[in-house]
Design an enzyme around this catalytic site. Structure first.
Site, PDB file in Angstrom:
ATOM      1  N   CYS A 131       0.831  -1.203   0.000  1.00  0.00           N
ATOM      2  CA  CYS A 131       0.000   0.000   0.000  1.00  0.00           C
ATOM      3  C   CYS A 131       0.868   1.257   0.000  1.00  0.00           C
ATOM      4  O   CYS A 131       1.395   1.655   1.045  1.00  0.00           O
ATOM      5  CB  CYS A 131      -0.928  -0.011   1.216  1.00  0.00           C
ATOM      6  SG  CYS A 131      -1.938   1.462   1.342  1.00  0.00           S
ATOM      7  N   CYS A 134      -0.453   4.103   2.194  1.00  0.00           N
ATOM      8  CA  CYS A 134      -0.230   3.917   3.631  1.00  0.00           C
ATOM      9  C   CYS A 134       1.242   4.156   3.992  1.00  0.00           C
ATOM     10  O   CYS A 134       1.544   4.752   5.013  1.00  0.00           O
ATOM     11  CB  CYS A 134      -0.594   2.497   4.065  1.00  0.00           C
ATOM     12  SG  CYS A 134      -2.073   1.833   3.320  1.00  0.00           S
ATOM     13  N   ASP A 135       2.167   3.676   3.176  1.00  0.00           N
ATOM     14  CA  ASP A 135       3.579   3.623   3.588  1.00  0.00           C
ATOM     15  C   ASP A 135       4.532   4.497   2.776  1.00  0.00           C
ATOM     16  O   ASP A 135       5.684   4.692   3.166  1.00  0.00           O
ATOM     17  CB  ASP A 135       4.088   2.174   3.476  1.00  0.00           C
ATOM     18  CG  ASP A 135       3.249   1.207   4.301  1.00  0.00           C
ATOM     19  OD1 ASP A 135       2.771   1.624   5.376  1.00  0.00           O
ATOM     20  OD2 ASP A 135       3.064   0.058   3.875  1.00  0.00           O
TER      21      ASP A 135
END
Ligand code: FAD
Ligand code: NAP
Length: 309
Positions: A131, A134-135
């Site tokens: 992701c 997300c990261d």
């Protein structure tokens, strides 16, 4: 005893909740581990009608939840561990407890696939991720070469997002043309920071001994040549598999685990309905999932009405 239990809180689940809540059935939505579903892992959604400027995926899902709750949908952050659909009312085991339901709408969506190569599992959260939203902004990826694996819309989207952070984004695809939609392919391939690596697969993520990602081993399918590409992060975007294991043996599904709907959103079990990506290997869009959720909500309502509820 719940009249309607909805398993899953993506676009399919919340739309089913909206329709059954407005029918005054007070549905119980079990969110699972990913409240809001897959769209919460993306940034701007450009193709959900009604938002000409696009809408943040997390915001869209929060709004869907609020809309359903406004009409009486109940939310529980539970994960369904097993189900017994052999007799009505149906029984669901949710985080160790029991929930009993007259009807169930399955809207469990799909989860990311793994490459299954050495190093992938050991280096997850140490440079291997599924992701970018997300990261991607983590300091370890800043101004570093990064790898995205896959050739679909997700891979293009991940690569484009990562151009904000990485020095160069290597897009590794096992064929010589992308599967992604034209608009996403064109955007990715025209971005100077994105370098496609065609006909190639990752055979290993390096370096488990150093306990962090330092690169990937590649194999070119056409030439057979093997090489190492240095990078600080590996973003895997090779598609999704349906979250249907808990229904195996009770609900009819195809060889890949997608539930087979009949007559709209019905399943082989009367009173159990299905909607969204867990039953759709073709379209897999937020709007089609929401549309199926609407249909499942209406089907469940009519099913209960026919029983004089
Ligand atoms: P999901 O959104 O996958 O939701 C499934 C839900 O089921 C989750 O809440 C999960 O927690 C729950 N669940 C699963 N198992 C259990 C269990 N055992 N117990 C309880 N709950 C459970 N589509 C677009 O139209 N436009 C886009 O721009 C777009 N961008 C995307 C970007 C990315 C990175 C990805 C991965 C997908 C994107 N998609 C996009 C596709 C879109 O996200 C999906 O088609 C859509 O989310 C499917 O909705 P769904 O409700 O079927 O399932
Ligand atoms: P996808 O369309 O199934 O694409 C998966 C990609 O990964 C394919 O290119 C596939 O290669 C490759 N792949 C699969 N297994 C692999 C393996 N083991 N090793 C190497 N490569 C592998 O999945 P997706 O990109 O996640 O998209 C899913 C759905 O969500 C689609 O319907 C898409 O339109 C939608 N979505 C939309 C948007 C958007 O509209 N902005 C964004 C993201 C997703 P092959 O091509 O060779 O099969």
């Amino acid at each position: 005893m719940e009249k309607v239990v909805i398993i899953g809180s993506g676009p399919a689940g919340w739309t089913a909740a909206l329709y059954t809540a407005r029918a005054q059935l007070a549905p119980l939505v079990l969110t699972g581990k990913q409240p809001g579903g897959l769209l919460t892992t993306t940034s701007i959604v450009e193709n959900f009608p009604g938002f000409p400027e696009g809408v943040d995926g997390y915001e869209l899902m929060t709004r869907m939840q609020q809309q359903a709750e406004r009409f009486g949908a109940k939310t529980s952050f539970g994960v369904v561990e097993s189900v017994d659909f052999s007799q009505r009312p149906f029984t669901l085991v949710v985080d160790g407890g029991k929930v009993v339901a007259e009807t169930v709408i399955i809207a469990t969506g799909a989860s990311h696939k793994h490459l299954g190569v050495p190093g992938e599992h050991d280096l997850e959260t140490k440079g291997v991720t599924y992701c970018a939203t997300c990261d991607g902004a983590l300091p370890v990826f800043r101004n570093q070469p990064l790898v995205v694996v896959g050739g679909g819309d997700s891979a293009c989207e991940e690569a484009l997002y990562l151009t904000r952070f990485g020095s160069v984004i290597h897009l590794i695809h096992r064929r010589d043309s992308l599967r992604a939609s034209k608009i996403m392919s064109d955007r990715a391939l025209s971005n100077p920071k994105i370098k496609p690596v065609w006909d190639s697969v990752v055979t290993e993520v390096l370096d488990v001994k150093l306990d962090k990602v330092t690169g990937v081993k590649l194999k070119n399918f056409k030439t057979g040549a093997e090489s190492v590409l240095n990078c600080a992060g590996v973003f895997i975007a090779i598609g999704h598999a349906p979250n249907t294991a808990i229904f195996r043996g009770q609900i009819e599904m195809d060889g890949n685990g997608f539930i087979i709907p009949k007559h709209g959103t019905m399943t082989n079990v009367q009173g159990v309905f299905v909607a969204g990506d867990c039953a759709d290997h073709v379209y897999r869009q937020a709007i089609t999932a929401a549309g199926a959720g609407c249909a499942a909500g209406i089907d469940a309502e009519r099913f209960l009405a026919a029983e004089n509820h």
